[in-house]
Design a protein around this motif. Structure first.
Motif, short mmCIF file in Angstrom:
data_model
loop_
_atom_site.label_atom_id
_atom_site.label_comp_id
_atom_site.label_asym_id
_atom_site.label_seq_id
_atom_site.Cartn_x
_atom_site.Cartn_y
_atom_site.Cartn_z
N UNK A 198 0.78 -1.13 -0.12
CA UNK A 198 0.02 0.07 -0.11
C UNK A 198 0.84 1.02 0.23
N UNK A 199 2.02 1.21 0.61
CA UNK A 199 3.06 2.49 0.87
C UNK A 199 3.41 2.63 -0.84
N UNK A 200 3.67 1.37 -1.46
CA UNK A 200 4.27 1.69 -2.97
C UNK A 200 3.19 2.10 -3.80
N UNK A 201 1.78 1.60 -3.50
CA UNK A 201 0.76 1.81 -4.41
C UNK A 201 0.44 3.39 -4.53
N UNK A 202 0.92 4.23 -3.41
CA UNK A 202 0.60 5.52 -3.29
C UNK A 202 1.43 6.28 -4.49
N UNK A 203 2.61 5.58 -4.93
CA UNK A 203 3.40 6.19 -6.14
C UNK A 203 2.98 6.20 -7.65
N UNK A 204 1.89 4.85 -7.58
CA UNK A 204 1.34 4.96 -8.74
C UNK A 204 0.59 6.07 -9.26
N UNK A 205 0.90 6.43 -10.47
CA UNK A 205 0.23 7.67 -11.11
C UNK A 205 -1.20 7.86 -11.32
N UNK A 206 -2.05 6.49 -11.39
CA UNK A 206 -3.14 6.62 -11.50
C UNK A 206 -3.99 6.92 -9.88
N UNK A 207 -3.03 6.55 -8.95
CA UNK A 207 -3.64 6.94 -7.59
C UNK A 207 -3.10 8.29 -7.03
N UNK A 209 -2.46 10.92 -8.89
CA UNK A 209 -3.48 12.09 -9.49
C UNK A 209 -4.85 12.14 -9.10
N UNK A 210 -5.44 11.32 -8.13
CA UNK A 210 -6.73 11.23 -8.02
C UNK A 210 -6.81 11.43 -6.31
N UNK A 211 -7.46 12.57 -5.88
CA UNK A 211 -7.43 12.71 -4.41
C UNK A 211 -8.24 11.84 -3.87
N UNK A 212 -9.25 11.47 -4.53
CA UNK A 212 -10.36 10.35 -3.62
C UNK A 212 -9.76 9.11 -3.63
N UNK A 213 -8.95 8.59 -4.47
CA UNK A 213 -8.27 7.16 -4.65
C UNK A 213 -7.29 7.46 -3.21
N UNK A 214 -6.43 8.62 -3.32
CA UNK A 214 -5.55 8.69 -2.20
C UNK A 214 -6.20 8.74 -0.71
N UNK A 215 -7.38 9.51 -0.61
CA UNK A 215 -8.11 9.24 0.64
C UNK A 215 -8.52 7.83 0.85
#
Length: 317
Positions: A198-207, A209-215
């Motif tokens: 999950x820590x690495x997933x935050x580096x994905x461009x798709x996530x 660039x999406x504030x909702x996905x980040x939350x």
């Protein structure tokens, strides 16, 4: 076997890729379950990516599990499989691209089945949303496993401390606690693996660039952290119960040995007297006594009762 979820589809579709195969229009999730080499090659050609092999998925180096390549984010986590039969670590790779999520696995995982049934009604519209929904299902499944294991551990705790057991009666409890420890340990390893992913997933461009996905991702991370702490506490509790059960077994065995020792000491003086008068010497004055036999029996009884009285007076019994 390929299971594909398309946008606004009523259910997942099963596909057998042939030469020149491409994902159906609107595909957002491609689930490769026990894929053949031909299926892997077909998906690789369709997505333009190099899918990791089973051996590469089992590697524990972070560089082999978490990386970005050709615009896609590759994330491998070790999940818990067959928790009811016997916990088994199952590596699963998530490949997130701009348009689709691909998963590669070689075990039956209930969380994937739950998400596949839930996704059509939830109107999952993108590969990123599919990843978030799948992670939710995985975390929910792990929470259910921890809760179920906690119930078994609590029952074992009640049985250990509220019921009188014998050393043989503890065997089912020890077996149950050993199984609970195995499930808890594997669950915690899964949560730690998910936390890294999950820590690495935050580096994905798709996530990113999406504030909702980040939350959403932060919420899942908080859930994983909470479950990790809970599983650590549960592992400590199980270890305590195992020590307590073994301690009670030792107490029971010591009590048995104590009684054997007491009986040996009680019957030692009468045995000594019987041995003396049982010797085959001709000149023994006691042989001519009229009351020699009852006196000998009386002395034997007294020799047995006196040590028993002394042990009870000292509080040893």
């Amino acid at each position: 076997m390929l299971n594909i979820l398309r946008r606004d589809a009523a259910e997942c579709e099963r596909h057998t890729p042939l030469d020149g195969w491409t994902p159906p229009e609107g595909s957002i999730w491609i689930d490769l379950k026990n894929p053949t080499r031909e299926e892997e090659l077909a998906v690789e050609r369709a997505l333009g990516l190099d899918i990791p092999t089973r051996e590469e998925m089992a590697a524990i180096e972070p560089s082999s599990r978490l990386y970005q390549e050709n615009g896609a984010t590759f994330m491998t986590a070790t999940l818990l499989a067959r928790s009811d039969e016997g916990p088994t670590p199952a590596p699963v790779t998530f490949v997130l691209t701009k348009s689709v999520l691909a998963t590669i696995r070689y075990d039956d995982l209930r969380a994937f089945t739950v998400f596949a049934d839930r996704a059509p009604a939830a109107h999952v519209g993108s590969g990123t949303a599919a990843l978030m929904g799948l992670l939710d299902a995985i975390v929910e499944r792990l929470a259910d496993i921890i809760e179920d294991t906690a119930a078994h551990v609590q029952n074992a705790s009640t049985t250990i401390f509220r019921q009188r057991q014998t050393s043989g009666g503890f065997q089912p409890l020890l077996t149950e606690l050993a199984r609970a420890q195995s499930v808890t340990s594997t669950t915690r390893n899964t949560l730690v693996s998910l936390g890294r992913m999950l820590s690495f997933a935050g580096l994905a461009q798709e996530i990113a660039g999406d504030p909702e996905c980040q939350a959403h991702l932060r919420t899942v991370q908080a859930d994983v952290q909470s479950l990790t702490e809970h599983s650590a506490y549960q592992a400590t509790h199980i270890a305590f119960l195992l020590d307590a059960a073994l301690g009670l077994i030792n107490i029971e065995q010591n009590s048995i040995i104590k009684w054997f020792s007491v009986y040996a000491v009680i019957f030692l003086p009468p045995t000594l007297l019987a041995s003396i008068w049982g010797m085959n010497f001709h000149h023994m004055p006691e042989l001519d006594w009229r009351f020699g036999y009852p006196v000998a029996l009386g002395l034997m009884v007294i020799a047995a009762v006196v040590p028993l009285w002394w042990f009870r007076k000292r509080g040893w019994l």
